[in-house]
Design an enzyme around this catalytic site. Sequence first.
Site, short mmCIF file in Angstrom:
data_model
loop_
_atom_site.label_atom_id
_atom_site.label_comp_id
_atom_site.label_asym_id
_atom_site.label_seq_id
_atom_site.Cartn_x
_atom_site.Cartn_y
_atom_site.Cartn_z
N LEU A 148 -3.13 2.00 13.33
CA LEU A 148 -4.13 2.71 14.13
C LEU A 148 -5.18 1.74 14.62
O LEU A 148 -5.57 0.80 13.90
CB LEU A 148 -4.79 3.81 13.30
CG LEU A 148 -3.85 4.84 12.68
CD1 LEU A 148 -4.64 6.02 12.14
CD2 LEU A 148 -2.79 5.31 13.66
N GLY A 176 -0.34 2.35 10.15
CA GLY A 176 0.24 3.22 11.18
C GLY A 176 1.48 2.60 11.83
O GLY A 176 2.34 3.32 12.35
N ASN A 232 -0.93 -0.07 3.77
CA ASN A 232 -1.95 -0.87 3.07
C ASN A 232 -3.33 -0.23 3.08
O ASN A 232 -4.33 -0.88 2.77
CB ASN A 232 -2.02 -2.27 3.70
CG ASN A 232 -2.37 -2.22 5.18
OD1 ASN A 232 -1.89 -1.37 5.90
ND2 ASN A 232 -3.21 -3.13 5.62
N GLU A 233 -3.39 1.07 3.43
CA GLU A 233 -4.69 1.72 3.62
C GLU A 233 -5.63 1.53 2.44
O GLU A 233 -6.82 1.24 2.62
CB GLU A 233 -4.49 3.23 3.88
CG GLU A 233 -4.08 3.58 5.30
CD GLU A 233 -2.59 3.42 5.56
OE1 GLU A 233 -1.87 2.83 4.73
OE2 GLU A 233 -2.13 3.88 6.62
C1 LIG Z 1 -7.37 13.06 1.18
C2 LIG Z 1 -8.13 12.48 2.31
C3 LIG Z 1 -7.17 11.86 3.28
C4 LIG Z 1 -7.95 11.52 4.45
C5 LIG Z 1 -7.17 10.66 5.38
C6 LIG Z 1 -8.08 10.25 6.35
C7 LIG Z 1 -8.10 9.15 7.00
C8 LIG Z 1 -7.10 8.11 7.04
C9 LIG Z 1 -7.61 7.22 8.05
C10 LIG Z 1 -6.98 6.26 8.59
C11 LIG Z 1 -5.63 5.81 8.44
C12 LIG Z 1 -5.38 4.64 9.06
C13 LIG Z 1 -4.08 3.99 9.09
C14 LIG Z 1 -4.15 2.69 9.87
O1 LIG Z 1 -3.21 2.40 10.56
S1 LIG Z 1 -5.53 1.70 9.79
C15 LIG Z 1 -5.11 0.18 10.58
C16 LIG Z 1 -4.63 -0.77 9.57
N1 LIG Z 1 -4.18 -1.98 10.18
C17 LIG Z 1 -4.32 -3.18 9.62
O2 LIG Z 1 -4.83 -3.33 8.55
C18 LIG Z 1 -3.81 -4.36 10.40
C19 LIG Z 1 -4.92 -5.24 10.85
N2 LIG Z 1 -4.39 -6.36 11.63
C20 LIG Z 1 -3.77 -7.42 11.07
O3 LIG Z 1 -3.57 -7.51 9.88
C21 LIG Z 1 -3.33 -8.49 12.02
O4 LIG Z 1 -3.98 -8.29 13.26
C22 LIG Z 1 -1.80 -8.53 12.27
C23 LIG Z 1 -1.08 -9.05 11.01
C24 LIG Z 1 -1.24 -7.18 12.68
C25 LIG Z 1 -1.51 -9.54 13.44
O5 LIG Z 1 -2.10 -10.78 13.13
P1 LIG Z 1 -2.40 -11.85 14.29
O6 LIG Z 1 -2.92 -13.05 13.60
O7 LIG Z 1 -1.24 -11.98 15.17
O8 LIG Z 1 -3.52 -11.15 15.20
P2 LIG Z 1 -5.09 -11.05 14.90
O9 LIG Z 1 -5.75 -12.31 15.36
O10 LIG Z 1 -5.34 -10.61 13.54
O11 LIG Z 1 -5.49 -9.85 15.86
C26 LIG Z 1 -5.55 -10.00 17.27
C27 LIG Z 1 -6.65 -9.11 17.80
O12 LIG Z 1 -6.29 -7.75 17.53
C28 LIG Z 1 -7.36 -7.11 16.77
N3 LIG Z 1 -6.74 -6.14 15.87
C29 LIG Z 1 -5.83 -6.36 14.94
N4 LIG Z 1 -5.48 -5.23 14.32
C30 LIG Z 1 -6.21 -4.24 14.87
C31 LIG Z 1 -6.30 -2.85 14.64
N5 LIG Z 1 -5.55 -2.20 13.74
N6 LIG Z 1 -7.17 -2.15 15.40
C32 LIG Z 1 -7.93 -2.75 16.33
N7 LIG Z 1 -7.89 -4.08 16.58
C33 LIG Z 1 -7.04 -4.82 15.85
C34 LIG Z 1 -8.06 -8.26 16.06
O13 LIG Z 1 -9.34 -7.90 15.71
C35 LIG Z 1 -8.01 -9.35 17.11
O14 LIG Z 1 -9.00 -9.04 18.06
P3 LIG Z 1 -9.74 -10.22 18.88
O15 LIG Z 1 -10.35 -11.13 17.86
O16 LIG Z 1 -8.66 -10.86 19.69
O17 LIG Z 1 -10.76 -9.49 19.71
#
Ligand SMILES: CCCCC/C=C\C/C=C\C=C\CC(=O)SCCNC(=O)CCNC(=O)[C@H](O)C(C)(C)COP(=O)(O)OP(=O)(O)OC[C@H]1O[C@@H](n2cnc3c(N)ncnc32)[C@H](O)[C@@H]1OP(=O)(O)O
Length: 277
Positions: A86, A131, A153-154
């Site tokens: 997400l 997600g 990994n939430e």
């Molecule tokens: C009983 C109560 C229940 C209640 C339930 C309620 C709520 C639940 C709520 C939420 C559930 C959420 C589920 C999710 O999916 S949360 C998202 C989790 N995602 C992550 O942890 C992944 C994060 N990203 C990474 O680890 C790396 O980016 C990745 C390994 C995927 C890729 O690595 P890479 O080195 O290629 O790229 P990066 O340099 O890290 O990233 C590039 C760029 O993209 C931005 N970014 C990365 N991930 C996200 C994201 N998920 N959302 C928004 N933006 C993201 C990152 O910040 C970089 O940006 P910039 O520096 O280029 O501007």
Amino acid sequence: MFVLRQCLTLGTKSSVRNFAAATNLVNVKINEDTGVVIMELNKPPVNSLNYELLEAMHRTLVKLENERCSGMILTSSSPNTFSAGLDLLEMYKPTVDKARKFWGMLQNTWIKLYSAPYPTVAAINGHSPAGGCLLAMSCEYRIMVPKKKIGLNETQLGIVAPQWFQDCMKNIIGSRQAEKALIAGTLFSSEEAAKIGLIDELATDKEDLMKKAHDFMDEQLGLPPLARSTVKIGFRKDTLNRLINSREVDTKYFIDFIFQPKVQESLEMYLQALKKK
Ligand SMILES: CCCCC/C=C\C/C=C\C=C\CC(=O)SCCNC(=O)CCNC(=O)[C@H](O)C(C)(C)COP(=O)(O)OP(=O)(O)OC[C@H]1O[C@@H](n2cnc3c(N)ncnc32)[C@H](O)[C@@H]1OP(=O)(O)O
């Protein structure tokens, strides 16, 4: 069948048609001879699932209901990531209306993907956390390139994987393994994921990934479609109905959860850490 498919996909008389999409957030190609669709997520750099991407996926899935779609391969145009899950920006300081709309579209998209009657394969060509893992788990079959990470990994982020994310994992790897993985928020390597059955096959590289995805599709296309889809939906209906019958409650959990100051603090810190990387 493999030879036939190679002719169809590589031959000079290519019958692959781009599927008119309203945005370029998904690239959709349909092979008009086989009916197999490739949906490629195309939101650089990491296919974070924001409202617009989910809406594009949802619209495509709805459209496929009226096309002669015999199967769908879900993959990504990013070189390193299938989907980063997400979009954290959708959860960081949104308005209630925006958060509600976003969550509703996530639910819509998941319901369509999880209940698609045709065979679905996730060709996981990169990292697939949270997600992203949900999308992969919603397909029927998962194939992944080596040395990437996948999992829910939430917990590690201080958030909680919603019940239906958890149910999907339980349905694939069993209750005990899922409980351990969800409590710890484990991100598995591709190799570990193959060992516990979170993915079905390891590919050697991206070419092998698509070959294996088409091989699975060929096998499925040999089965009587109505019997196939009836069994599939039979296995999935309890999980689907659990969300369908509690969408409003699920949305309220999400809203109440993300608006907690502690959760907003965690999201802020995590976003900063990602940017600093
Ligand atoms: C009983 C109560 C229940 C209640 C339930 C309620 C709520 C639940 C709520 C939420 C559930 C959420 C589920 C999710 O999916 S949360 C998202 C989790 N995602 C992550 O942890 C992944 C994060 N990203 C990474 O680890 C790396 O980016 C990745 C390994 C995927 C890729 O690595 P890479 O080195 O290629 O790229 P990066 O340099 O890290 O990233 C590039 C760029 O993209 C931005 N970014 C990365 N991930 C996200 C994201 N998920 N959302 C928004 N933006 C993201 C990152 O910040 C970089 O940006 P910039 O520096 O280029 O501007």
